[in-house]
Motif scaffolding. Structure first.
Motif, short mmCIF file in Angstrom:
data_model
loop_
_atom_site.label_atom_id
_atom_site.label_comp_id
_atom_site.label_asym_id
_atom_site.label_seq_id
_atom_site.Cartn_x
_atom_site.Cartn_y
_atom_site.Cartn_z
N LYS A 139 0.87 -1.18 0.00
CA LYS A 139 0.00 0.00 0.00
C LYS A 139 0.90 1.22 0.00
O LYS A 139 1.75 1.36 0.90
CB LYS A 139 -0.86 0.02 1.25
CG LYS A 139 -1.95 -1.02 1.28
CD LYS A 139 -2.71 -0.82 2.56
CE LYS A 139 -3.89 -1.72 2.67
NZ LYS A 139 -4.51 -1.60 3.99
N VAL A 140 0.72 2.09 -0.98
CA VAL A 140 1.66 3.21 -1.18
C VAL A 140 0.88 4.52 -1.26
O VAL A 140 -0.13 4.61 -1.96
CB VAL A 140 2.45 2.99 -2.50
CG1 VAL A 140 3.44 4.12 -2.73
CG2 VAL A 140 3.16 1.64 -2.50
N ALA A 141 1.37 5.54 -0.54
CA ALA A 141 0.81 6.89 -0.69
C ALA A 141 1.81 7.77 -1.42
O ALA A 141 3.00 7.75 -1.08
CB ALA A 141 0.51 7.49 0.68
N VAL A 142 1.33 8.51 -2.42
CA VAL A 142 2.19 9.45 -3.14
C VAL A 142 1.67 10.85 -2.83
O VAL A 142 0.50 11.14 -3.09
CB VAL A 142 2.15 9.18 -4.66
CG1 VAL A 142 2.94 10.24 -5.43
CG2 VAL A 142 2.68 7.78 -4.97
N ILE A 143 2.51 11.69 -2.24
CA ILE A 143 2.12 13.08 -1.96
C ILE A 143 2.59 13.92 -3.14
O ILE A 143 3.79 13.95 -3.45
CB ILE A 143 2.74 13.61 -0.65
CG1 ILE A 143 2.52 12.62 0.50
CG2 ILE A 143 2.17 14.98 -0.31
CD1 ILE A 143 3.23 13.02 1.80
N ALA A 148 6.89 14.42 -11.34
CA ALA A 148 7.60 13.35 -10.64
C ALA A 148 6.61 12.34 -10.06
O ALA A 148 6.84 11.13 -10.11
CB ALA A 148 8.47 13.94 -9.54
N ALA A 149 5.49 12.84 -9.53
CA ALA A 149 4.46 11.95 -8.97
C ALA A 149 3.93 11.01 -10.04
O ALA A 149 3.71 9.82 -9.81
CB ALA A 149 3.32 12.78 -8.39
N ARG A 150 3.73 11.55 -11.24
CA ARG A 150 3.20 10.75 -12.35
C ARG A 150 4.15 9.59 -12.66
O ARG A 150 3.74 8.44 -12.80
CB ARG A 150 3.03 11.67 -13.57
CG ARG A 150 2.41 11.02 -14.78
CD ARG A 150 2.01 12.08 -15.80
NE ARG A 150 0.83 12.79 -15.38
CZ ARG A 150 -0.41 12.50 -15.81
NH1 ARG A 150 -0.61 11.55 -16.70
NH2 ARG A 150 -1.46 13.16 -15.38
N ALA A 151 5.45 9.90 -12.75
CA ALA A 151 6.44 8.86 -13.07
C ALA A 151 6.48 7.81 -11.96
O ALA A 151 6.50 6.60 -12.22
CB ALA A 151 7.82 9.50 -13.25
N ILE A 152 6.45 8.27 -10.73
CA ILE A 152 6.62 7.35 -9.60
C ILE A 152 5.36 6.52 -9.37
O ILE A 152 5.43 5.31 -9.19
CB ILE A 152 7.06 8.14 -8.37
CG1 ILE A 152 8.57 8.31 -8.53
CG2 ILE A 152 6.74 7.44 -7.07
CD1 ILE A 152 9.15 9.40 -7.78
N ILE A 164 -2.83 2.39 -4.22
CA ILE A 164 -2.10 3.67 -4.18
C ILE A 164 -3.06 4.80 -3.81
O ILE A 164 -4.15 4.91 -4.38
CB ILE A 164 -1.45 4.00 -5.55
CG1 ILE A 164 -0.52 2.86 -6.01
CG2 ILE A 164 -0.66 5.32 -5.48
CD1 ILE A 164 0.04 3.02 -7.41
N ASP A 165 -2.67 5.63 -2.84
CA ASP A 165 -3.40 6.86 -2.54
C ASP A 165 -2.58 8.04 -3.06
O ASP A 165 -1.39 8.14 -2.76
CB ASP A 165 -3.57 7.04 -1.02
CG ASP A 165 -4.65 6.13 -0.46
OD1 ASP A 165 -5.62 5.81 -1.20
OD2 ASP A 165 -4.52 5.72 0.71
N ILE A 166 -3.23 8.93 -3.83
CA ILE A 166 -2.56 10.14 -4.31
C ILE A 166 -3.11 11.31 -3.50
O ILE A 166 -4.32 11.52 -3.46
CB ILE A 166 -2.84 10.41 -5.81
CG1 ILE A 166 -2.61 9.17 -6.65
CG2 ILE A 166 -2.05 11.63 -6.29
CD1 ILE A 166 -1.29 8.99 -7.26
N ILE A 208 4.12 2.63 2.64
CA ILE A 208 5.19 3.44 2.03
C ILE A 208 4.60 4.82 1.69
O ILE A 208 3.55 4.90 1.04
CB ILE A 208 5.71 2.76 0.74
CG1 ILE A 208 6.25 1.36 1.08
CG2 ILE A 208 6.77 3.61 0.05
CD1 ILE A 208 6.49 0.48 -0.14
N ILE A 209 5.28 5.87 2.13
CA ILE A 209 4.80 7.24 1.88
C ILE A 209 5.89 7.97 1.11
O ILE A 209 7.03 8.09 1.57
CB ILE A 209 4.47 7.98 3.19
CG1 ILE A 209 3.35 7.24 3.94
CG2 ILE A 209 4.04 9.42 2.93
CD1 ILE A 209 3.81 6.42 5.08
N ILE A 210 5.54 8.46 -0.09
CA ILE A 210 6.54 9.07 -0.97
C ILE A 210 6.19 10.54 -1.18
O ILE A 210 5.10 10.85 -1.68
CB ILE A 210 6.57 8.35 -2.34
CG1 ILE A 210 6.79 6.85 -2.14
CG2 ILE A 210 7.66 8.95 -3.23
CD1 ILE A 210 6.45 6.01 -3.36
#
Ligand code: NAP
Length: 301
Positions: A139-143, A148-152, A164-166, A208-210
């Motif tokens: 489970k991954v959160a992208v802040i 860069a968020a799009r690529a990751i 994934i949570d955006i 994981i929080i990015i």
């Protein structure tokens, strides 16, 4: 491999009649560390290649690309704000870069310009090296919901993330990105504004929080995309794409809670190594990575 105890200044002094050129297209480019990174690699490898930054105005992008083709550069990097705009001037684009919608590396193959995205792979490699984990079923959160968020987020989805949570200041961009990735990969995604994510404790529901926003980057080092760290603990991993400073407020606060924390220097280095390997076809030895970490971390502490 040659002695690489040198800087890009030393590499510049060794330009010959046979020197090949690689470069960086963007605006601004003055603060980029890519020239130092690539000239250090050339130096270490003993390659007669020099890497030069080119600041290009928006209306001149097409001419700049034609010019680079005409002078037969080996390739170039592309940075803000042209990672998407560049695509229409290229002859071919890798499947992954097309999915991400951004090219950061172009190879000149006998006059054919081929676009790649090495940011995503640089991130994946850095995360794997520093944690020993991949993204399968995680489970991954992208802040953030920018380039860069799009690529990751796309890379994390393609690598089999479970969910994934955006989370983004502008929720419409988070929504657009989550719908796009869900449609292309079938992974389940949700989108939140930063305030809604905070209210509902969304970030700590993820392993994981990015952070892909620029919040906390030099010189605004007091800024942080998270306010309340109380729900985080040793099972959370924080990855901040920022590498200057090496430890952002986000990483410092997360570390206090016992979380594992990783900065963006590894991503920067690996995306550069992949780009160089694409241009030259050479596989770079591990010792180059160590030299780049040594040199670049001294710049960003
Ligand atoms: P971008 O496309 O401009 O996106 C910026 C993102 O940050 C957007 O989500 C934006 O939110 C958010 N943001 C900016 N200012 C904010 C603020 N004051 N409050 C809340 N959110 C804010 O930039 P990018 O290309 O994705 O780059 C983002 C960061 O990643 C930069 O710090 C860059 O240096 C870093 N990066 C590092 C590497 C590496 O190799 N380590 C590679 C690429 C990028 P809105 O949508 O609401 O505007």
């Amino acid at each position: 491999m040659k002695n690489c105890e040198g800087s890009y200044m030393k590499a510049n002094c060794m330009v010959t009649g046979r020197t090949r050129i690689a470069g960086l297209l963007g605006n601004p480019v003055e603060h980029s560390v890519s020239p130092q990174l690539h000239n250090t690699i050339s130096m270490c490898m003993g390659h007669d290649i020099i890497y030069v930054p080119f600041k290009v105005e928006k209306d001149d992008l097409e001419y700049a690309v034609k010019g680079l083709r005409a002078i037969n550069v080996i390739g170039f990097n592309v940075t803000i704000p042209y990672k998407s705009d560049i695509i229409k001037y290229l002859d071919e684009v890798s499947d992954e870069a097309l999915l991400i919608g951004a090219v950061n590396t172009v190879k000149n193959e006998n006059g054919r310009l081929i676009g790649y995205n090495t940011d995503a792979e640089g991130f994946r490699r850095s995360f794997a090296e520093e944690t020993g984990y991949g993204f399968a079923n995680k489970k991954v959160a992208v802040i953030g919901a920018g380039g860069a968020a799009r690529a990751i987020a796309m890379k994390v989805a393609l690598d089999g993330a479970g969910h994934i949570d955006i989370v983004n200041r502008t929720v419409s961009k988070a929504l657009e990105l989550s719908e796009f990735i869900s449609e292309k990969t079938g992974v389940s995604l949700r989108a939140f504004s930063m305030s809604e994510a905070e209210e509902k404790n969304i970030l700590c529901q993820n392993e994981i929080i990015i952070n892909t926003t620029s919040l906390g980057m030099y010189p605004d080092m007091d800024r942080c995309p998270v306010n309340d760290f109380s729900c985080f603990g040793k099972d959370h991993i924080f990855y901040d794409l920022i590498y200057n400073p090496l430890k952002t407020k986000l990483l410092k606060e997360a570390e206090k809670q016992g979380c594992k924390v990783i900065n963006g220097l590894g991503m920067l280095i690996y995306q550069g190594i992949y780009a160089y390997e694409i241009w030259t076809g050479s596989k770079l030895p591990e010792s180059i990575k160590d030299e780049l970490f040594r040199q670049l971390s001294a710049n960003c502490s």
